[in-house]
Scaffold this motif. Sequence first.
Motif, PDB file in Angstrom:
ATOM      1  N   ASP A  22       0.863  -1.175   0.000  1.00 52.92           N
ATOM      2  CA  ASP A  22       0.000   0.000   0.000  1.00 52.92           C
ATOM      3  C   ASP A  22       0.902   1.228   0.000  1.00 52.92           C
ATOM      4  OD1 ASP A  22      -2.366   1.551   0.283  1.00 52.92           O
ATOM      5  OD2 ASP A  22      -1.954   1.743   2.422  1.00 52.92           O
ATOM      6  N   HIS A  30      -3.831   7.921   0.002  1.00 57.86           N
ATOM      7  CA  HIS A  30      -3.562   6.707  -0.768  1.00 57.86           C
ATOM      8  C   HIS A  30      -3.201   7.068  -2.206  1.00 57.86           C
ATOM      9  CE1 HIS A  30      -3.889   2.505  -1.932  1.00 57.86           C
ATOM     10  NE2 HIS A  30      -4.648   2.880  -2.948  1.00 57.86           N
ATOM     11  N   ASP A  33      -1.426   0.914  -5.181  1.00 59.06           N
ATOM     12  CA  ASP A  33      -0.914  -0.351  -4.678  1.00 59.06           C
ATOM     13  C   ASP A  33       0.136  -0.874  -5.645  1.00 59.06           C
ATOM     14  OD1 ASP A  33      -2.721  -0.533  -2.469  1.00 59.06           O
ATOM     15  OD2 ASP A  33      -4.288  -1.106  -3.882  1.00 59.06           O
ATOM     16  N   GLY A  46      -4.194   4.793  -7.583  1.00 57.52           N
ATOM     17  CA  GLY A  46      -5.490   5.080  -6.966  1.00 57.52           C
ATOM     18  C   GLY A  46      -6.195   3.818  -6.520  1.00 57.52           C
ATOM     19  N   LYS A  47      -7.445   3.679  -6.910  1.00 60.56           N
ATOM     20  CA  LYS A  47      -8.276   2.558  -6.483  1.00 60.56           C
ATOM     21  C   LYS A  47      -8.429   1.484  -7.557  1.00 60.56           C
ATOM     22  CE  LYS A  47      -9.644   4.348  -2.497  1.00 60.56           C
ATOM     23  NZ  LYS A  47      -9.426   3.751  -1.218  1.00 60.56           N
ATOM     24  N   LYS A  49      -8.140  -1.840  -9.734  1.00 62.14           N
ATOM     25  CA  LYS A  49      -7.998  -3.254  -9.389  1.00 62.14           C
ATOM     26  C   LYS A  49      -6.732  -3.796 -10.037  1.00 62.14           C
ATOM     27  CE  LYS A  49     -12.852  -4.158  -8.763  1.00 62.14           C
ATOM     28  NZ  LYS A  49     -13.934  -5.074  -8.980  1.00 62.14           N
TER      29      LYS A  49
END
Length: 68
Positions: A22, A30, A33, A46-47, A49
């Motif tokens: 992270d 954030h 990842d 970002g977010k 997948k």
Amino acid sequence: MNVSIKDFDVNMKIKNNGIELDISDSNDEHLGDLFVTKTKLIWCKGKKKRENGKEIKWEDFMDYMDSL
């Protein structure tokens, strides 16, 4: 930068699924990842997948870093 491991198996060898890091800035915002696998690195800004992340093979990553 703040980097933390989201899930860490006791076995130190990286398996096929790899490990997920992270990545946050110094304000704990954030940024994304980073997945580290046996064959590649996957950056998910970002977010996003994992399936939608940007991939680079280890060999290409090492070549890139050596060129700097």
